[in-house]
Motif scaffolding. Structure first.
Motif, PDB file in Angstrom:
ATOM      1  N   SER A 155      -6.731  10.667  -0.615  1.00  0.00           N
ATOM      2  CA  SER A 155      -6.801   9.420  -1.380  1.00  0.00           C
ATOM      3  C   SER A 155      -6.609   8.208  -0.482  1.00  0.00           C
ATOM      4  CB  SER A 155      -5.766   9.418  -2.510  1.00  0.00           C
ATOM      5  OG  SER A 155      -4.463   9.693  -2.025  1.00  0.00           O
ATOM      6  N   TYR A 156      -5.824   8.347   0.586  1.00  0.00           N
ATOM      7  CA  TYR A 156      -5.626   7.217   1.498  1.00  0.00           C
ATOM      8  C   TYR A 156      -6.930   6.885   2.231  1.00  0.00           C
ATOM      9  CZ  TYR A 156      -3.454   4.198   4.981  1.00  0.00           C
ATOM     10  OH  TYR A 156      -3.116   3.120   5.764  1.00  0.00           O
ATOM     11  N   HIS A 157      -7.593   7.902   2.782  1.00  0.00           N
ATOM     12  CA  HIS A 157      -8.881   7.668   3.434  1.00  0.00           C
ATOM     13  C   HIS A 157      -9.869   7.001   2.470  1.00  0.00           C
ATOM     14  CE1 HIS A 157      -7.746  10.429   6.757  1.00  0.00           C
ATOM     15  NE2 HIS A 157      -8.715   9.829   7.417  1.00  0.00           N
TER      16      HIS A 157
ATOM     17  N   PHE B 211      -3.642  19.223  -3.508  1.00  0.00           N
ATOM     18  CA  PHE B 211      -3.525  17.764  -3.612  1.00  0.00           C
ATOM     19  C   PHE B 211      -3.418  17.363  -5.080  1.00  0.00           C
ATOM     20  CE2 PHE B 211      -4.336  13.317  -3.147  1.00  0.00           C
ATOM     21  CZ  PHE B 211      -3.912  13.012  -1.861  1.00  0.00           C
ATOM     22  N   PRO B 212      -2.349  16.627  -5.450  1.00  0.00           N
ATOM     23  CA  PRO B 212      -2.089  16.362  -6.869  1.00  0.00           C
ATOM     24  C   PRO B 212      -2.783  15.105  -7.386  1.00  0.00           C
ATOM     25  CG  PRO B 212      -0.260  15.555  -5.565  1.00  0.00           C
ATOM     26  CD  PRO B 212      -1.241  16.161  -4.588  1.00  0.00           C
ATOM     27  N   GLU B 213      -3.020  15.095  -8.673  1.00  0.00           N
ATOM     28  CA  GLU B 213      -3.594  13.911  -9.314  1.00  0.00           C
ATOM     29  C   GLU B 213      -2.682  12.703  -9.129  1.00  0.00           C
ATOM     30  OE1 GLU B 213      -5.437  12.465 -13.628  1.00  0.00           O
ATOM     31  OE2 GLU B 213      -4.226  14.303 -13.494  1.00  0.00           O
ATOM     32  N   SER B 214      -1.380  12.924  -9.156  1.00  0.00           N
ATOM     33  CA  SER B 214      -0.434  11.812  -8.988  1.00  0.00           C
ATOM     34  C   SER B 214      -0.599  11.164  -7.615  1.00  0.00           C
ATOM     35  CB  SER B 214       1.001  12.305  -9.169  1.00  0.00           C
ATOM     36  OG  SER B 214       1.307  13.326  -8.228  1.00  0.00           O
ATOM     37  N   GLY B 215      -0.841  11.975  -6.589  1.00  0.00           N
ATOM     38  CA  GLY B 215      -1.044  11.442  -5.242  1.00  0.00           C
ATOM     39  C   GLY B 215      -2.375  10.736  -5.095  1.00  0.00           C
ATOM     40  N   TRP B 216      -3.316  11.070  -5.937  1.00  0.00           N
ATOM     41  CA  TRP B 216      -4.594  10.360  -5.963  1.00  0.00           C
ATOM     42  C   TRP B 216      -4.436   9.013  -6.663  1.00  0.00           C
ATOM     43  CZ3 TRP B 216      -9.135  11.415  -3.583  1.00  0.00           C
ATOM     44  CH2 TRP B 216     -10.226  10.629  -3.943  1.00  0.00           C
ATOM     45  N   ASP B 217      -3.870   9.058  -7.867  1.00  0.00           N
ATOM     46  CA  ASP B 217      -3.800   7.849  -8.690  1.00  0.00           C
ATOM     47  C   ASP B 217      -2.874   6.794  -8.093  1.00  0.00           C
ATOM     48  OD1 ASP B 217      -5.539   9.042 -10.430  1.00  0.00           O
ATOM     49  OD2 ASP B 217      -4.032   9.556 -11.932  1.00  0.00           O
ATOM     50  N   LYS B 218      -1.720   7.200  -7.577  1.00  0.00           N
ATOM     51  CA  LYS B 218      -0.783   6.239  -7.003  1.00  0.00           C
ATOM     52  C   LYS B 218      -1.426   5.466  -5.861  1.00  0.00           C
ATOM     53  CE  LYS B 218       3.615   5.781  -4.570  1.00  0.00           C
ATOM     54  NZ  LYS B 218       4.839   6.460  -4.078  1.00  0.00           N
ATOM     55  N   VAL B 219      -2.093   6.171  -4.983  1.00  0.00           N
ATOM     56  CA  VAL B 219      -2.679   5.537  -3.796  1.00  0.00           C
ATOM     57  C   VAL B 219      -3.885   4.688  -4.161  1.00  0.00           C
ATOM     58  CG1 VAL B 219      -3.837   6.009  -1.605  1.00  0.00           C
ATOM     59  CG2 VAL B 219      -1.779   7.285  -2.225  1.00  0.00           C
ATOM     60  N   MET B 220      -4.763   5.202  -4.986  1.00  0.00           N
ATOM     61  CA  MET B 220      -5.951   4.427  -5.354  1.00  0.00           C
ATOM     62  C   MET B 220      -5.576   3.182  -6.159  1.00  0.00           C
ATOM     63  SD  MET B 220      -8.544   5.901  -3.927  1.00  0.00           S
ATOM     64  CE  MET B 220     -10.009   5.308  -4.779  1.00  0.00           C
ATOM     65  N   ASP B 221      -4.580   3.303  -7.024  1.00  0.00           N
ATOM     66  CA  ASP B 221      -4.169   2.142  -7.826  1.00  0.00           C
ATOM     67  C   ASP B 221      -3.599   1.036  -6.941  1.00  0.00           C
ATOM     68  OD1 ASP B 221      -4.986   3.291 -10.174  1.00  0.00           O
ATOM     69  OD2 ASP B 221      -2.987   3.730 -10.937  1.00  0.00           O
ATOM     70  N   LEU B 222      -2.681   1.398  -6.042  1.00  0.00           N
ATOM     71  CA  LEU B 222      -2.024   0.375  -5.232  1.00  0.00           C
ATOM     72  C   LEU B 222      -2.930  -0.149  -4.117  1.00  0.00           C
ATOM     73  CD1 LEU B 222       0.521  -1.261  -4.787  1.00  0.00           C
ATOM     74  CD2 LEU B 222       1.428   0.614  -3.408  1.00  0.00           C
ATOM     75  N   ASN B 223      -3.734   0.717  -3.534  1.00  0.00           N
ATOM     76  CA  ASN B 223      -4.528   0.325  -2.361  1.00  0.00           C
ATOM     77  C   ASN B 223      -5.863  -0.317  -2.696  1.00  0.00           C
ATOM     78  OD1 ASN B 223      -2.417   1.612  -1.136  1.00  0.00           O
ATOM     79  ND2 ASN B 223      -3.654   3.029   0.058  1.00  0.00           N
ATOM     80  N   VAL B 224      -6.404  -0.051  -3.874  1.00  0.00           N
ATOM     81  CA  VAL B 224      -7.723  -0.589  -4.232  1.00  0.00           C
ATOM     82  C   VAL B 224      -7.656  -1.465  -5.480  1.00  0.00           C
ATOM     83  CG1 VAL B 224     -10.150  -0.044  -4.721  1.00  0.00           C
ATOM     84  CG2 VAL B 224      -8.809   1.487  -3.268  1.00  0.00           C
ATOM     85  N   LYS B 225      -7.083  -0.921  -6.529  1.00  0.00           N
ATOM     86  CA  LYS B 225      -7.049  -1.644  -7.803  1.00  0.00           C
ATOM     87  C   LYS B 225      -6.205  -2.911  -7.719  1.00  0.00           C
ATOM     88  CE  LYS B 225      -6.130  -0.598 -12.704  1.00  0.00           C
ATOM     89  NZ  LYS B 225      -5.682   0.497 -13.613  1.00  0.00           N
ATOM     90  N   SER B 226      -5.018  -2.791  -7.124  1.00  0.00           N
ATOM     91  CA  SER B 226      -4.105  -3.933  -7.087  1.00  0.00           C
ATOM     92  C   SER B 226      -4.631  -5.123  -6.285  1.00  0.00           C
ATOM     93  CB  SER B 226      -2.737  -3.491  -6.572  1.00  0.00           C
ATOM     94  OG  SER B 226      -2.116  -2.638  -7.506  1.00  0.00           O
TER      95      SER B 226
ATOM     96  N   GLY C 290       0.818  -1.203   0.000  1.00  0.00           N
ATOM     97  CA  GLY C 290       0.000   0.000   0.000  1.00  0.00           C
ATOM     98  C   GLY C 290       0.853   1.254   0.000  1.00  0.00           C
ATOM     99  N   ALA C 291       0.179   2.382  -0.187  1.00  0.00           N
ATOM    100  CA  ALA C 291       0.856   3.673  -0.209  1.00  0.00           C
ATOM    101  C   ALA C 291      -0.043   4.717   0.426  1.00  0.00           C
ATOM    102  CB  ALA C 291       1.190   4.073  -1.653  1.00  0.00           C
ATOM    103  N   ALA C 292       0.573   5.800   0.864  1.00  0.00           N
ATOM    104  CA  ALA C 292      -0.166   6.930   1.431  1.00  0.00           C
ATOM    105  C   ALA C 292       0.344   8.218   0.799  1.00  0.00           C
ATOM    106  CB  ALA C 292      -0.008   6.980   2.944  1.00  0.00           C
ATOM    107  N   TRP C 293      -0.467   9.271   0.888  1.00  0.00           N
ATOM    108  CA  TRP C 293      -0.072  10.567   0.345  1.00  0.00           C
ATOM    109  C   TRP C 293      -0.808  11.640   1.117  1.00  0.00           C
ATOM    110  CZ3 TRP C 293       2.727  10.760  -4.539  1.00  0.00           C
ATOM    111  CH2 TRP C 293       3.067  12.059  -4.944  1.00  0.00           C
ATOM    112  N   GLY C 294      -0.081  12.627   1.580  1.00  0.00           N
ATOM    113  CA  GLY C 294      -0.692  13.744   2.286  1.00  0.00           C
ATOM    114  C   GLY C 294      -0.344  15.062   1.624  1.00  0.00           C
ATOM    115  N   ALA C 295      -1.352  15.916   1.457  1.00  0.00           N
ATOM    116  CA  ALA C 295      -1.136  17.247   0.895  1.00  0.00           C
ATOM    117  C   ALA C 295      -2.368  18.089   1.189  1.00  0.00           C
ATOM    118  CB  ALA C 295      -0.884  17.183  -0.611  1.00  0.00           C
ATOM    119  N   PRO C 296      -2.220  19.410   1.301  1.00  0.00           N
ATOM    120  CA  PRO C 296      -3.387  20.267   1.529  1.00  0.00           C
ATOM    121  C   PRO C 296      -4.418  20.118   0.415  1.00  0.00           C
ATOM    122  CG  PRO C 296      -1.349  21.502   1.858  1.00  0.00           C
ATOM    123  CD  PRO C 296      -0.966  20.183   1.252  1.00  0.00           C
ATOM    124  N   PHE C 297      -5.679  20.293   0.760  1.00  0.00           N
ATOM    125  CA  PHE C 297      -6.774  20.143  -0.201  1.00  0.00           C
ATOM    126  C   PHE C 297      -6.530  20.956  -1.468  1.00  0.00           C
ATOM    127  CE2 PHE C 297     -10.813  21.735  -1.908  1.00  0.00           C
ATOM    128  CZ  PHE C 297     -11.419  20.537  -2.241  1.00  0.00           C
TER     129      PHE C 297
END
Length: 262
Positions: free
Chosen positions: A161-163, A104-119, A94-101
């Protein structure tokens, strides 16, 4: 009723993703101690090999990046070339990403959702035949998704994205369980709280301070995580399907709301 071997995993074959460190390594060590043969996977070959040596001869390193569907399929092919079946799959990478609202970057959304849900979904799909080859009504195969209490309640960090990903994986666990139980494959999840790891550096580096916010007054240790995973993987957990077990010292369900227990 035979109860002496309820938690044994003798002869069982397991795969733990993200198994070279942190929670994955805790689970792998627990499985090995109960008699299982464990394959660990991570994207860093050297770290994976080092962990396998540390965990002993019943641990085999299979480095692979499972952040893509192609990577999931490649790992499944590696296992299939080595084993006729798979008894236990732990989707822990899994992965996590934190950034202010506002930033918050698309890369931090896609990386986390791909590894934590899709994979977890596509790796389980790719290993479906091997899990079916193991599963029987009297001894089902097991898929254990590692979610998080951040999928159950909010923490103060802006980890959007982690939540979202961990909430999604908790519900995906239930959906997968409803389908795969037909193949004698039980799907469950573990939602950890504060465990010292590379992902949870606050617990790792400031454990005493974090412990004051936990009703149990301590952060989790290796045995806490291994024990929950062994329960779900073993005969003891054969009638648990679709459930998420929180292992967090009471943060999600036994907290007064102030951050401290009474």
């Amino acid at each position: 009723m035979e109860t002496t071997n309820l938690f044994r995993l003798d002869g069982r074959i397991a795969l733990v993703t993200g198994g070279s460190r942190g929670i994955g390594k805790m689970i792998a060590a627990g499985f090995i101690a109960q008699g299982a043969k464990v394959y660990i996977s991570s994207r860093k070959p050297a770290a994976c090999a080092e962990a396998a040596v540390e965990l002993g001869p019943n641990c085999i390193a299979l480095p692979q990046d499972v952040s893509t569907v192609a990577g999931c399929q490649a790992l499944a092919a590696q296992i299939a070339a080595l084993e006729p079946r798979l008894d236990i799959l732990v989707n822990n990478a899994g992965a996590a990403w934190g950034a202010p609202f506002e930033a918050f970057p698309e890369s931090g959304w896609d990386k986390v959702m791909d590894l934590n849900v899709k994979s977890p979904f596509f790796l389980t799909q790719a290993l479906h035949d091997l899990l079916k080859a193991s599963g029987r009504r009297e001894q089902p195969a097991k898929v254990i998704n590692i979610t998080s209490i951040d999928g159950i309640r909010l923490n103060p960090q802006e980890t959007y994205s982690y939540h979202a990903s961990k909430s999604a994986l908790i519900y995906l666990t239930r959906r997968m369980a409803a389908r795969l139980v037909r193949d004698a494959i039980n799907v469950t999840s573990i939602a950890p709280g504060a465990f010292a790891s590379e992902m949870n550096r606050v617990a790792r580096d400031h454990g005493d301070a974090v412990a004051k916010l936990i009703p149990a007054r301590r952060i989790g240790v290796d045995e806490d995580m291994a024990g929950a995973a062994i329960y779900l993987a073993s005969r003891a957990g054969d009638y648990v399907i679709g459930e998420t077990i929180t292992v967090d010292g009471g943060v999600a369900h036994a907290n007064t709301g102030s951050g401290f227990s009474e």
